[in-house]
Design an enzyme around this catalytic site. Structure first.
Site, PDB file in Angstrom:
ATOM      1  N   THR A  62       0.704  -1.227   0.176  1.00 48.41           N
ATOM      2  CA  THR A  62      -0.274   0.102  -0.130  1.00 48.41           C
ATOM      3  C   THR A  62       1.102   1.232   0.022  1.00 48.41           C
ATOM      4  O   THR A  62      -0.153   2.316   0.371  1.00 48.41           O
ATOM      5  CB  THR A  62      -0.799  -0.027   0.880  1.00 48.41           C
ATOM      6  OG1 THR A  62       0.049   0.364   2.164  1.00 48.41           O
ATOM      7  CG2 THR A  62      -2.135  -0.775   1.316  1.00 48.41           C
ATOM      8  N   ASP A 102      -9.918   3.127  -5.403  1.00 49.59           N
ATOM      9  CA  ASP A 102     -10.739   4.367  -6.153  1.00 49.59           C
ATOM     10  C   ASP A 102      -9.533   4.756  -7.048  1.00 49.59           C
ATOM     11  O   ASP A 102      -9.792   5.325  -8.155  1.00 49.59           O
ATOM     12  CB  ASP A 102     -10.761   5.601  -5.277  1.00 49.59           C
ATOM     13  CG  ASP A 102      -9.695   6.106  -4.625  1.00 49.59           C
ATOM     14  OD1 ASP A 102      -9.005   5.584  -3.817  1.00 49.59           O
ATOM     15  OD2 ASP A 102      -9.590   7.411  -4.784  1.00 49.59           O
ATOM     16  N   TYR A 125       1.298   1.410  -8.503  1.00 55.22           N
ATOM     17  CA  TYR A 125       0.518   1.074  -7.292  1.00 55.22           C
ATOM     18  C   TYR A 125      -1.320   0.325  -7.837  1.00 55.22           C
ATOM     19  O   TYR A 125      -1.739  -0.405  -7.505  1.00 55.22           O
ATOM     20  CB  TYR A 125       0.291   1.918  -5.701  1.00 55.22           C
ATOM     21  CG  TYR A 125      -0.939   1.535  -4.698  1.00 55.22           C
ATOM     22  CD1 TYR A 125      -0.703   0.904  -4.019  1.00 55.22           C
ATOM     23  CD2 TYR A 125      -2.252   1.932  -5.125  1.00 55.22           C
ATOM     24  CE1 TYR A 125      -2.269   0.237  -3.217  1.00 55.22           C
ATOM     25  CE2 TYR A 125      -3.000   2.259  -3.927  1.00 55.22           C
ATOM     26  CZ  TYR A 125      -3.146   1.248  -3.177  1.00 55.22           C
ATOM     27  OH  TYR A 125      -4.224   0.885  -2.440  1.00 55.22           O
ATOM     28  N   LYS A 129      -3.061  -2.663  -8.647  1.00 62.45           N
ATOM     29  CA  LYS A 129      -4.242  -2.998  -8.002  1.00 62.45           C
ATOM     30  C   LYS A 129      -5.139  -3.340  -9.028  1.00 62.45           C
ATOM     31  O   LYS A 129      -5.660  -4.137  -9.009  1.00 62.45           O
ATOM     32  CB  LYS A 129      -4.632  -1.690  -6.996  1.00 62.45           C
ATOM     33  CG  LYS A 129      -3.679  -2.123  -5.909  1.00 62.45           C
ATOM     34  CD  LYS A 129      -3.896  -2.581  -5.061  1.00 62.45           C
ATOM     35  CE  LYS A 129      -5.157  -3.093  -3.932  1.00 62.45           C
ATOM     36  NZ  LYS A 129      -5.008  -3.798  -2.910  1.00 62.45           N
ATOM     37  N   TRP A 150      -9.654   6.787   0.786  1.00 55.39           N
ATOM     38  CA  TRP A 150      -8.540   6.828   1.517  1.00 55.39           C
ATOM     39  C   TRP A 150      -8.994   6.422   2.990  1.00 55.39           C
ATOM     40  O   TRP A 150      -9.891   6.962   4.316  1.00 55.39           O
ATOM     41  CB  TRP A 150      -9.957   8.466   1.765  1.00 55.39           C
ATOM     42  CG  TRP A 150      -9.739   9.612   0.588  1.00 55.39           C
ATOM     43  CD1 TRP A 150      -8.546   9.201  -0.827  1.00 55.39           C
ATOM     44  CD2 TRP A 150      -9.335  10.990   0.497  1.00 55.39           C
ATOM     45  NE1 TRP A 150      -8.513  10.742  -1.537  1.00 55.39           N
ATOM     46  CE2 TRP A 150      -9.105  11.950  -0.811  1.00 55.39           C
ATOM     47  CE3 TRP A 150     -10.202  11.861   1.848  1.00 55.39           C
ATOM     48  CZ2 TRP A 150      -9.462  12.552  -1.405  1.00 55.39           C
ATOM     49  CZ3 TRP A 150     -10.373  13.142   0.991  1.00 55.39           C
ATOM     50  CH2 TRP A 150      -9.512  13.684  -0.195  1.00 55.39           C
TER      51      TRP A 150
END
Ligand code: NAP
Length: 290
Positions: A62, A102, A125, A129, A150
């Protein structure tokens, strides 16, 4: 029913761990990185040694900015290991519950993003994903993918905890004001997933609502206004100065408008979603107790 959760020590993993105390009819097992490492050459064999009917994958690489230089690790964790999970789930007829971001959208729409909106991920990243999602879709396993944004919680690293830490030594902070999104309280997302598992459990062979779902709290806010709200609710005197994304100079690109439409999950499963201000207040309440 046996549920295996990967990523025990992350924000979402700890939120599931917290809620699992109320769901004792299920056999929960939580695995951390030292037990099941996504990057281990024998990850698949190690995963096979666990019994589960549902695999909840809260583990991921992450570190959005670091991923720009740790490309192989990001893809290994977020895509290749996810393919192994999906294939093991397919072999066992288990349900794979996975989380995405998102950032996979990153299109120029200025309206809430639908699950069917164009995906144009920028940065390693986000791309890793999306590739992880695609591995799951290609595998043919039973899956639920939740794209979230978030993430905040009393656990791990997140924007709320960073702001509170910075407020200890700063009376003025410069925060990006031209990125709009919606916080997600990790425990709200975990509770929604548990509600959906209960629907699945009623009749797994008739469950037909596999697929991709957005989940965030409701409303929208900039990072700058979110910081202002954190300090207001915490009675901290910090002056928040707006700066642009360009001035902040992060290595990885971020979407400017990244508000998720949550209509699909609300309508499909009857999930009620709290507003981000309510979620933030609960996050701060929990932090003040710790
Ligand atoms: N955080 C956000 O703002 C955000 C936004 C959108 C989507 N998401 C997605 O939501 C999901 C959960 O995010 P989160 O905020 O809970 O993440 P997090 O707090 O960073 O937790 C990630 C977890 O993954 C584990 N992990 C990392 N590398 C691993 C490896 N090689 N092997 C095994 N475990 C490994 C970490 O273990 P250690 O603690 O031992 O390192 C940690 O427990 C992820 O899929 C993420 O992509 C997050």
């Amino acid at each position: 029913m046996h549920i295996l959760v990967l990523g025990k020590n992350g924000q979402l993993g700890q939120s599931f761990h917290h809620l699992a105390q109320n769901e004792q009819s299920w056999q929960w097992k939580f695995a951390e990185k030292k037990i099941l490492d996504l990057n281990h050459p024998h990850f698949r064999e190690q995963l096979l040694s666990f019994k589960f009917d549902i695999l909840i994958n809260c583990a991921a690489y992450t570190a959005v900015d670091k991923a720009e230089t740790e490309i192989d690790t990001a893809y290994q964790s977020n895509s290749i290991a996810v393919r192994h999970m999906a294939e093991v789930c397919l072999d066992r007829n288990a349900l794979l519950i996975h989380f995405s971001t998102d950032y996979v959208y990153h299109n120029s729409l200025r309206e809430p993003l639908l699950e069917s909106s164009l995906t144009l991920p920028e940065g390693i990243y986000a791309k890793s994903k999306l590739e992880g999602e695609n591995q799951i879709l290609a595998s043919g396993c039973k899956y639920l993918i939740f794209r979230t944004s978030w993430v905040i919680s009393p656990y791990g690293n997140n924007f709320v905890k960073t702001m509170l830490r910075l407020a200890e030594t700063n009376s003025i902070l410069k925060i990006v004001s031209d990125q709009i999104g919606t916080p997600t309280l990790a425990v709200d997302l975990a509770a929604a997933v548990i509600q959906i598992i209960k629907l699945y459990q009623q009749n797994p062979s008739n469950f037909a609502d596999y697929g991709i779902y957005n989940y965030s709290n409701t409303g929208e806010v900039s990072w700058n206004d979110l910081a202002t709200e954190i300090f207001k609710l915490s009675n901290l005197k910090v002056e928040v100065i707006p700066i642009s994304t360009a001035e902040y100079k992060a290595p990885a690109s971020r979407p400017q408008y990244s508000v998720l439409s949550t209509e699909k999950i609300r309508k499909t499963f009857g999930i009620a979603i709290p507003h981000w201000k309510d979620a933030l207040q609960r996050c701060l309440n929990q932090l003040s107790l710790n």
